[in-house]
Design a protein around this motif. Structure first.
Motif, PDB file in Angstrom:
ATOM      1  N   UNK A   1      48.405   0.225 -13.670  1.00  0.00           N
ATOM      2  CA  UNK A   1      47.784  -0.427 -14.815  1.00  0.00           C
ATOM      3  C   UNK A   1      47.143  -1.741 -14.400  1.00  0.00           C
ATOM      4  N   UNK A   2      46.390  -2.313 -15.302  1.00  0.00           N
ATOM      5  CA  UNK A   2      45.721  -3.576 -15.007  1.00  0.00           C
ATOM      6  C   UNK A   2      45.558  -4.424 -16.254  1.00  0.00           C
ATOM      7  N   UNK A   3      45.512  -5.736 -16.067  1.00  0.00           N
ATOM      8  CA  UNK A   3      45.307  -6.676 -17.169  1.00  0.00           C
ATOM      9  C   UNK A   3      44.443  -7.827 -16.662  1.00  0.00           C
ATOM     10  N   UNK A   4      43.309  -8.014 -17.332  1.00  0.00           N
ATOM     11  CA  UNK A   4      42.366  -9.075 -16.969  1.00  0.00           C
ATOM     12  C   UNK A   4      42.047  -9.863 -18.229  1.00  0.00           C
ATOM     13  N   UNK A   5      42.359 -11.166 -18.215  1.00  0.00           N
ATOM     14  CA  UNK A   5      42.050 -12.052 -19.322  1.00  0.00           C
ATOM     15  C   UNK A   5      41.391 -13.314 -18.766  1.00  0.00           C
TER      16      UNK A   5
ATOM     17  N   UNK B   1      36.493  -8.479 -31.300  1.00  0.00           N
ATOM     18  CA  UNK B   1      35.707  -7.244 -31.250  1.00  0.00           C
ATOM     19  C   UNK B   1      36.318  -6.344 -30.185  1.00  0.00           C
ATOM     20  N   UNK B   2      36.627  -5.109 -30.580  1.00  0.00           N
ATOM     21  CA  UNK B   2      37.186  -4.109 -29.676  1.00  0.00           C
ATOM     22  C   UNK B   2      36.137  -3.007 -29.485  1.00  0.00           C
ATOM     23  N   UNK B   3      35.309  -3.072 -28.449  1.00  0.00           N
ATOM     24  CA  UNK B   3      34.316  -2.000 -28.240  1.00  0.00           C
ATOM     25  C   UNK B   3      34.969  -0.637 -28.023  1.00  0.00           C
ATOM     26  N   UNK B   4      36.130  -0.628 -27.367  1.00  0.00           N
ATOM     27  CA  UNK B   4      36.868   0.607 -27.125  1.00  0.00           C
ATOM     28  C   UNK B   4      38.333   0.233 -26.897  1.00  0.00           C
TER      29      UNK B   4
ATOM     30  N   UNK C   1      38.603  -2.646 -23.854  1.00  0.00           N
ATOM     31  CA  UNK C   1      37.954  -3.952 -23.888  1.00  0.00           C
ATOM     32  C   UNK C   1      38.260  -4.701 -25.193  1.00  0.00           C
ATOM     33  N   UNK C   2      38.276  -6.034 -25.066  1.00  0.00           N
ATOM     34  CA  UNK C   2      38.396  -6.895 -26.235  1.00  0.00           C
ATOM     35  C   UNK C   2      37.706  -8.223 -25.951  1.00  0.00           C
ATOM     36  N   UNK C   3      36.962  -8.708 -26.928  1.00  0.00           N
ATOM     37  CA  UNK C   3      36.358 -10.044 -26.867  1.00  0.00           C
ATOM     38  C   UNK C   3      36.912 -10.828 -28.055  1.00  0.00           C
ATOM     39  N   UNK C   4      37.545 -11.984 -27.773  1.00  0.00           N
ATOM     40  CA  UNK C   4      38.240 -12.746 -28.807  1.00  0.00           C
ATOM     41  C   UNK C   4      37.737 -14.186 -28.823  1.00  0.00           C
TER      42      UNK C   4
ATOM     43  N   UNK D   1      37.658 -12.797 -22.621  1.00  0.00           N
ATOM     44  CA  UNK D   1      37.229 -11.435 -22.275  1.00  0.00           C
ATOM     45  C   UNK D   1      38.438 -10.721 -21.687  1.00  0.00           C
ATOM     46  N   UNK D   2      38.780  -9.575 -22.279  1.00  0.00           N
ATOM     47  CA  UNK D   2      40.026  -8.894 -21.893  1.00  0.00           C
ATOM     48  C   UNK D   2      39.737  -7.439 -21.535  1.00  0.00           C
ATOM     49  N   UNK D   3      40.302  -7.028 -20.428  1.00  0.00           N
ATOM     50  CA  UNK D   3      40.314  -5.619 -20.018  1.00  0.00           C
ATOM     51  C   UNK D   3      41.760  -5.248 -19.745  1.00  0.00           C
ATOM     52  N   UNK D   4      42.254  -4.215 -20.401  1.00  0.00           N
ATOM     53  CA  UNK D   4      43.670  -3.852 -20.250  1.00  0.00           C
ATOM     54  C   UNK D   4      43.818  -2.335 -20.312  1.00  0.00           C
ATOM     55  N   UNK D   5      44.613  -1.810 -19.366  1.00  0.00           N
ATOM     56  CA  UNK D   5      44.924  -0.374 -19.396  1.00  0.00           C
ATOM     57  C   UNK D   5      46.288  -0.155 -18.747  1.00  0.00           C
TER      58      UNK D   5
END
Length: 508
Positions: A118-122, A465-468, A471-474, A504-508
């Motif tokens: 998994x990964x988490x980018x903030x 905003x959650x494009x999918x 992704x999340x932009x807060x 800017x957040x990417x999480x899976x």
């Protein structure tokens, strides 16, 4: 059986019987010749019969020999050369690769082993908005950076499972501030029965509603300050832990014995070292597809405070719910402490795509007695209430494994081709943390043994905003008011300002 020659001879005899006697006399020579042919044919037929019987005997003898040979082959041991040949190898166990919750996971063909990544980018960008230092609304003397950036979290999550045993390890390349990679967790887990999970290692023990939420699901960039302060007494990220949780569909309970945080023993071993305990119980007294009601209670207690070069002390402090600037505007300083604790109730209510939740937290510090200086026990408090409304209608569903609410999942992911716009959410929060106790304005804290730690209030508004699902932009806008006096109780050293930041957040 008569053959063709015998039939022909019979025909001849019949013909002769019909010929008149004179004709017979004339053909006597011919009749004698025919009889000789008949005798020859009978001899030939007898010979053929004898040869057929002999052939049948030979065939039966051959079949008997074949059966005997086959019996000997079946009962005889195989030749050494053939016995040494190994049996054919079974087909390779290739396993399978799946993507549960968008996380690549390899599972063996028998299902007993799996490995996941998994990964988490903030990544945060933002800063502070304030008037000139002389303005009455900006009373502070500290300088805050006007703009900055920070890799708040940059984690790689590795998980390995074999039957009922799991190992997790997660390095973190972000932080507060970034630039010093560390370890978020490294723990061993066992599930002897469902839904019980026992844990040993560096772990984030479950405490408070806000801290039990994944950092990917926060309504705002950071936890409320009172939660951040309270959880670090005996819990927090990378805390050495031994304990377990019971996470059922409608209720949750956890308890852990805890020690120091990861890296806490990088210097000389403290005597005594940090030891404590953490417990939380929560549940959903009512739940249906449209409504979730959450109630809970949690607390943590430090039996022993780690001793440092300045003695056995505890310091309670936090930033202004933002990690762009590292200034801590509320701070008790080092308190001589024997023990410390924090506890508080929690609640949450979801109605369709609307969420409301909050907590009250009380912190207690038992100061160490020394000499004649007054050192009363101290008490601090705070809380927050926050709400979320998902404009596109998706709910923040309840996660039983954490007894907390998760971020919404877009029903229509962003796509210019298909016309989807993802999920949109608006948020609001009010939080307060009061680190003042046993003090009076105009009187030095040394005379009472109290502390002017400061009182911080934050009013926040946000848009996500959650494009999918990845992704999340807060975007967060906070109005911060810090009311704090100097140790003498005579000078205001607090500040008033606004903060604006984008994550800017990417999480899976």
């Amino acid at each position: 059986m008569p053959n063709a020659r015998m039939l022909a001879a019979g025909s001849v005899l019949l013909g002769l019987a019909l010929i008149p006697p004179p004709a017979l006399a004339q053909d006597a020579a011919r009749m004698e010749a025919i009889e000789r042919q008949l005798r020859s044919l009978q001899s030939e037929l007898a010979r053929l019969r004898r040869e057929a019987a002999t052939a049948r005997q030979e065939a039966e003898r051959s079949r008997t020999e074949v059966r005997e040979t086959q019996r000997r082959l079946d009962t005889a041991p195989p030749p050494a050369a053939l016995a040494a040949v190994p049996p054919p190898a079974p087909p390779p166990d290739t396993g399978r690769v799946t993507f549960p919750n968008n996380r690549p996971t390899f599972t063996s063909a028998d299902g007993r082993f799996s490995a996941s990544l998994g990964g988490q980018f903030q990544y945060d960008i933002g800063g502070y908005l304030r008037d000139a230092p002389g303005n009455p609304n900006n009373r502070g003397v500290r300088d805050l950076d006007s703009f900055g950036q920070n890799l708040r979290r940059g984690r790689l999550l590795f998980g390995f499972r074999y039957d009922d045993f799991t190992f997790n390890i997660t390095p973190d390349f972000g932080g507060s501030p970034d630039g010093s990679p560390t370890l978020y967790e490294a723990n061993f887990n066992w599930n002897p029965i469902r839904p019980l999970t026992l844990t040993l290692g560096y772990f984030k023990p479950w405490v408070t509603l806000q801290d039990s939420m994944s950092s990917n699901d926060f309504l705002f960039l950071e936890r409320p300050s009172i939660v951040e302060i309270a959880r670090n007494i005996a819990a927090g990220d990378g805390r050495s832990s031994l304990g377990g949780r019971w996470a059922a569909n409608r209720w949750f309970a956890s308890a852990y014995l805890t020690g120091a945080n990861y890296g806490g023993n990088s210097t000389a071993q403290g005597i005594p070292d940090q030891t404590g305990g953490v417990a939380r119980i929560a549940g959903r007294p009512y739940a249906d597809p449209d409504i979730d009601v959450h109630l809970g209670l949690s607390g943590n207690y430090a039996f022993d405070i780690r001793r440092t070069s300045t003695g056995q002390t505890l310091q309670l402090r936090d930033r202004a719910e933002l990690r762009i600037d590292q200034s801590r505007l509320i701070d008790t300083g080092s308190l001589p402490a024997d023990h410390a604790y924090a506890w508080g109730p929690e609640f949450g209510l979801r109605w369709r795509n609307f969420l409301l939740q909050g907590e009250y937290i009380h912190i207690g510090v038992e100061q160490a007695r020394a000499g004649a200086a007054p050192r009363p026990d101290l008490g601090f408090e705070g809380g927050y209430v926050e709400g979320s409304w998902v404009l596109t209608g998706e709910p923040r569903l309840y996660t039983s494994s954490a007894a907390a609410f998760a971020r919404p999942k877009p029903a229509h992911p962003f796509s210019l081709a298909e016309g989807g716009w993802g999920a949109w959410e608006v948020m609001a929060r009010y939080s307060v943390a009061d680190l003042n106790d046993k003090v009076r304005r105009g009187q030095a804290q040394a005379t009472t043994g109290g502390v002017f730690g400061g009182r911080q209030e934050v009013v926040g508004l946000g848009l996500s905003w959650y494009p999918n699902n990845l992704l999340r932009f807060m975007l967060n806008w906070d109005i911060v008011n810090v009311d704090r006096l100097n140790p003498a109780g005579t000078t205001q050293i607090g500040q008033r300002f606004h903060t604006l930041a984008l994550r800017t957040q990417l999480a899976f």
